[in-house]
Structure formats: structure tokens, C-alpha cells
Design a protein around this motif. Structure first.
Motif, PDB file in Angstrom:
ATOM      1  N   LEU A  94      49.898  88.746  16.273  1.00 43.61           N
ATOM      2  CA  LEU A  94      49.751  87.754  15.210  1.00 43.61           C
ATOM      3  C   LEU A  94      51.105  87.340  14.640  1.00 43.61           C
ATOM      4  N   VAL A  95      51.954  88.331  14.328  1.00 45.96           N
ATOM      5  CA  VAL A  95      53.262  88.021  13.748  1.00 45.96           C
ATOM      6  C   VAL A  95      54.138  87.289  14.757  1.00 45.96           C
ATOM      7  N   GLY A  96      54.176  87.785  15.994  1.00 45.78           N
ATOM      8  CA  GLY A  96      55.010  87.155  17.013  1.00 45.78           C
ATOM      9  C   GLY A  96      54.569  85.758  17.355  1.00 45.78           C
ATOM     10  N   THR A  97      53.237  85.521  17.416  1.00 39.64           N
ATOM     11  CA  THR A  97      52.739  84.178  17.729  1.00 39.64           C
ATOM     12  C   THR A  97      53.048  83.203  16.610  1.00 39.64           C
ATOM     13  N   ALA A 103      59.281  78.900  15.090  1.00 37.31           N
ATOM     14  CA  ALA A 103      60.629  78.746  15.633  1.00 37.31           C
ATOM     15  C   ALA A 103      60.680  77.670  16.703  1.00 37.31           C
ATOM     16  N   GLY A 104      59.619  77.575  17.511  1.00 32.25           N
ATOM     17  CA  GLY A 104      59.620  76.575  18.572  1.00 32.25           C
ATOM     18  C   GLY A 104      59.535  75.155  18.056  1.00 32.25           C
ATOM     19  N   TYR A 105      58.898  74.973  16.912  1.00 29.62           N
ATOM     20  CA  TYR A 105      58.767  73.636  16.341  1.00 29.62           C
ATOM     21  C   TYR A 105      59.849  73.341  15.308  1.00 29.62           C
ATOM     22  N   SER A 106      60.641  74.344  14.933  1.00 29.83           N
ATOM     23  CA  SER A 106      61.674  74.155  13.907  1.00 29.83           C
ATOM     24  C   SER A 106      62.978  74.782  14.383  1.00 29.83           C
ATOM     25  N   ILE A 157      59.520  85.754  21.532  1.00 25.87           N
ATOM     26  CA  ILE A 157      60.348  85.028  22.498  1.00 25.87           C
ATOM     27  C   ILE A 157      59.484  84.220  23.455  1.00 25.87           C
ATOM     28  N   GLY A 158      58.373  84.806  23.931  1.00 27.31           N
ATOM     29  CA  GLY A 158      57.493  84.083  24.842  1.00 27.31           C
ATOM     30  C   GLY A 158      56.895  82.845  24.207  1.00 27.31           C
ATOM     31  N   VAL A 159      56.383  82.989  22.984  1.00 28.02           N
ATOM     32  CA  VAL A 159      55.749  81.853  22.305  1.00 28.02           C
ATOM     33  C   VAL A 159      56.790  80.792  21.950  1.00 28.02           C
ATOM     34  N   ALA A 160      57.948  81.214  21.464  1.00 24.63           N
ATOM     35  CA  ALA A 160      58.993  80.248  21.122  1.00 24.63           C
ATOM     36  C   ALA A 160      59.443  79.468  22.347  1.00 24.63           C
ATOM     37  N   GLU A 161      59.583  80.142  23.484  1.00 28.33           N
ATOM     38  CA  GLU A 161      59.966  79.448  24.713  1.00 28.33           C
ATOM     39  C   GLU A 161      58.905  78.429  25.114  1.00 28.33           C
ATOM     40  N   GLY A 162      57.631  78.809  24.973  1.00 29.61           N
ATOM     41  CA  GLY A 162      56.570  77.860  25.291  1.00 29.61           C
ATOM     42  C   GLY A 162      56.569  76.659  24.370  1.00 29.61           C
ATOM     43  N   ALA A 163      56.809  76.883  23.074  1.00 26.67           N
ATOM     44  CA  ALA A 163      56.824  75.763  22.129  1.00 26.67           C
ATOM     45  C   ALA A 163      58.021  74.850  22.348  1.00 26.67           C
ATOM     46  N   VAL A 164      59.172  75.428  22.675  1.00 23.06           N
ATOM     47  CA  VAL A 164      60.372  74.615  22.880  1.00 23.06           C
ATOM     48  C   VAL A 164      60.253  73.746  24.132  1.00 23.06           C
ATOM     49  N   THR A 165      59.637  74.271  25.191  1.00 25.21           N
ATOM     50  CA  THR A 165      59.553  73.548  26.459  1.00 25.21           C
ATOM     51  C   THR A 165      58.310  72.667  26.567  1.00 25.21           C
ATOM     52  N   ARG A 166      57.605  72.429  25.480  1.00 29.84           N
ATOM     53  CA  ARG A 166      56.416  71.577  25.534  1.00 29.84           C
ATOM     54  C   ARG A 166      56.811  70.146  25.916  1.00 29.84           C
ATOM     55  N   ASP A 167      55.862  69.393  26.430  1.00 31.73           N
ATOM     56  CA  ASP A 167      56.097  68.003  26.818  1.00 31.73           C
ATOM     57  C   ASP A 167      56.061  67.136  25.557  1.00 31.73           C
ATOM     58  N   THR A 187      45.306  70.870  20.514  1.00 33.07           N
ATOM     59  CA  THR A 187      44.868  70.245  21.763  1.00 33.07           C
ATOM     60  C   THR A 187      45.951  70.198  22.829  1.00 33.07           C
ATOM     61  N   LEU A 188      47.205  70.132  22.425  1.00 32.28           N
ATOM     62  CA  LEU A 188      48.302  70.032  23.398  1.00 32.28           C
ATOM     63  C   LEU A 188      49.215  71.256  23.353  1.00 32.28           C
ATOM     64  N   GLY A 189      49.675  71.606  22.156  1.00 38.77           N
ATOM     65  CA  GLY A 189      50.653  72.686  22.043  1.00 38.77           C
ATOM     66  C   GLY A 189      50.134  74.016  22.527  1.00 38.77           C
ATOM     67  N   PHE A 190      48.937  74.402  22.087  1.00 42.21           N
ATOM     68  CA  PHE A 190      48.393  75.702  22.467  1.00 42.21           C
ATOM     69  C   PHE A 190      48.180  75.815  23.969  1.00 42.21           C
ATOM     70  N   ARG A 191      47.799  74.705  24.610  1.00 40.11           N
ATOM     71  CA  ARG A 191      47.563  74.749  26.051  1.00 40.11           C
ATOM     72  C   ARG A 191      48.844  75.101  26.801  1.00 40.11           C
ATOM     73  N   HIS A 192      49.943  74.550  26.356  1.00 36.58           N
ATOM     74  CA  HIS A 192      51.218  74.846  27.016  1.00 36.58           C
ATOM     75  C   HIS A 192      51.749  76.215  26.595  1.00 36.58           C
ATOM     76  N   ILE A 193      51.629  76.538  25.333  1.00 43.03           N
ATOM     77  CA  ILE A 193      52.131  77.823  24.840  1.00 43.03           C
ATOM     78  C   ILE A 193      51.388  78.987  25.480  1.00 43.03           C
ATOM     79  N   ALA A 194      50.081  78.786  25.776  1.00 46.46           N
ATOM     80  CA  ALA A 194      49.290  79.872  26.349  1.00 46.46           C
ATOM     81  C   ALA A 194      49.862  80.359  27.674  1.00 46.46           C
ATOM     82  N   ALA A 195      50.486  79.458  28.452  1.00 47.27           N
ATOM     83  CA  ALA A 195      51.078  79.865  29.725  1.00 47.27           C
ATOM     84  C   ALA A 195      52.218  80.851  29.522  1.00 47.27           C
TER      85      ALA A 195
END
Length: 280
Positions: A94-97, A103-106, A157-167, A187-195
Motif C-alpha cells: 500500500l505504501v509503496g504503490t 512520484a511517477g506523476y510528480s 521503484i516498480g510503481v514509479a517506473e511504471g508511472a513514469v513510462t506511461r504513454d 482506466t489508463l494509468g493502472f493498466r500500464h503500472i500493473a505491468a
């Protein structure tokens, strides 16, 4: 009448869909069984090379594990460790996500979080165990705190990397069609971050069990770590390895009961986009 029939058909399709994915999961387990068989063969070769005192045979270890499983008190020890590891893992997830998404959006949040992550990653878990023992004593708080501190950076780190590399092109398109920040995230962010999230969660769960057992052993708080300490004192290598196998079995059980079902729900769109029978 027609509406109720339609709801029944929809529910039936949903149940069949989940049963089908469960069948695919069981069928994919053959690869895991083959890997375990190879590991057992290497283990047996090590036993024949170094002897029973250094590395007991797999069957001897399984026999010791069966003896341990026959004692009801052993189930309490295994359950205690599993509960502590899961508590720390859930808190870390929960805390890391939440922190990783922020961090990924800011970019400003990312710059503030980097030195903190460096500190958390740089300090070895055994040091956190010592500090937690001073803060909480020989209690569950020592184990859970150490697990959280060890697992949060992995998820973050995993979630931040997913948020930063989103389309960002898809994000701009959704904004143009009137989608708000929350709608774009779900609808968009979570789908990419989940990977990126679920592999990080798998690593964090493994770290949670390892750190939990180590903290129990050093802090003398019972659980599998306490049982390992007793086996070490008795120089019973077979019993020690049996407890290690029990800890690994608990990890696999939690992973397949907690992480994989949620991941399967998130990955349904991937299966829908693939041709029948084609797997990447």
C-alpha cells in the motif's frame, strides 16, 4: 424474465471465464513441477558429493518436514510467520504503490523520494532488525516493521517506473475527450503500472518471508525463525532444511492465493488481445 435470463447468462460466462483461466494456470504449473524436479536432482547430487551432515538427501528432508507437519504446534509457528510476513507485505504494498504513483506523476516528489530510498536500500535488513528490537522489543512489531522497511523500496521503484513510462499520448487523448485525472488513472494509468507493479510485488513478497524469518531468528520472537534457531542449536540440518521448505511453501501459497488472482484480473485485457492459443 428476459432480463433475469440475461443476467444468468452473463454470470455463467464470467464463471466459465474464471474456470478457464484457473485451468490454464494449473496446466502452466507443469513447468514449475519440472523446475522443482531439476532442483531436487541437483540437491541429490550435492548430497551424494558432500554427505548427509552438510546436505541431507531430499527424501530425508521431506521426512523431517512430514514429522514437523504432524505436530499441531508447528502449524501455529508457520501460521505466525506467514501472518507477520503478509501484514508487512500488505503495508509495504500500500505504501509503496501510493508513493510510487505520486512520484511517477510528480517529478518534485520523485526528487524528494530518491535520497530516502537510497537510505532505505543502503541500510542492511539486519540493522533495521536491531533498531526495531530496541523500539518494539521481541514482539510482532519488530518483524512487521523490518518487513515493511525492506519491501517498500522494491514496490515504490516498480510503481514509479511504471508511472513514469506511461504513454502520455493516450493520457492527452483521454483528457481531450473530457476524462478527469481519476478516470485517466484508473482506466489508463493502472493498466500500464500493473505491468511493473506485480513483478515488484512478487519480489517484495519473497523479501517479506526472508526478512520475517531472519527477524524472528535474531529477535527470538518464535515462528519459523525460532524453530530454525532450535534446529541450529541441535545441529539438526535435516530439520533446519525442512523448516526452510515450509517457509518456501508458505510463500508459494500466499503468492498464488493473493497476488496471482489479482494479477489475472488486471491482465484479462492482455488475454483478450491475443489470438486463441498464442502465448507470448
Amino acid at each position: 424474465m428476459g432480463r433475469g435470463r440475461g443476467m444468468g447468462v452473463g454470470m455463467g460466462k464470467a464463471i466459465l471465464d474464471r474456470l478457464g483461466r484457473f485451468g490454464q494456470f494449473l496446466w502452466a504449473g507443469w513447468a514449475g513441477v519440472a523446475g522443482l524436479a531439476l532442483f531436487a536432482a541437483l540437491w541429490q547430487a550435492g548430497h551424494e558429493r558432500f554427505g548427509a551432515f552438510i546436505l541431507p538427501a531430499p527424501l530425508e528432508t521431506l521426512a523431517a518436514g512430514w514429522t514437523i507437519a504432524g505436530n499441531p504446534a508447528s502449524w501455529i509457528l508457520a501460521g505466525t510467520t506467514t501472518l507477520r510476513a503478509v501484514e508487512g507485505f500488505v503495508l509495504a504494498g500500500l505504501v509503496g504503490t501510493a508513493g510510487g504513483i505520486a512520484a511517477g506523476y510528480s517529478p518534485a516528489t520523485m526528487r524528494l523520494a530518491r535520497p530516502i530510498l537510497t537510505v532505505l536500500i543502503g541500510v542492511p535488513p539486519i540493522a533495521w532488525i536491531v533498531l526495531a528490537m530496541i523500539w518494539f522489543g521481541s514482539t510482532d512489531g519488530t518483524v512487521v516493521t523490518t518487513v515493511v522497511v525492506a519491501a517498500v523500496p522494491v514496490v515504490f521503484i516498480g510503481v514509479a517506473e511504471g508511472a513514469v513510462t506511461r504513454d502520455r499520448g493516450l493520457d492527452d487523448m483521454a483528457r481531450a475527450f473530457g476524462a478527469g485525472p481519476l478516470a485517466r488513472l484508473t482506466t489508463l494509468g493502472f493498466r500500464h503500472i500493473a505491468a511493473f507493479l506485480f513483478p515488484a510485488l512478487t519480489v517484495a513478497l519473497g523479501s517479506a518471508f526472508k526478512v520475517a524469518v531472519m527477524a524472528e531468528l535474531l529477535a527470538n520472537t518464535g515462528g519459523i525463525g525460532g524453530a530454525l534457531a532450535a534446529a541450529r542449536a541441535n545441529l539438526d540440518v535435516a530439520e533446519a532444511l525442512a523448516w526452510v521448505l515450509i517457509a518456501v511453501a508458505g510463500l508459494i501459497l500466499v503468492e498464488h492465493a493473493l497476488v496471482h488472482p489479482v494479477r489475472a484480473e488486471f491482465d484479462r485485457w492482455r488475454d483478450a488481445a491475443r489470438p486463441w492459443g498464442v502465448k507470448r
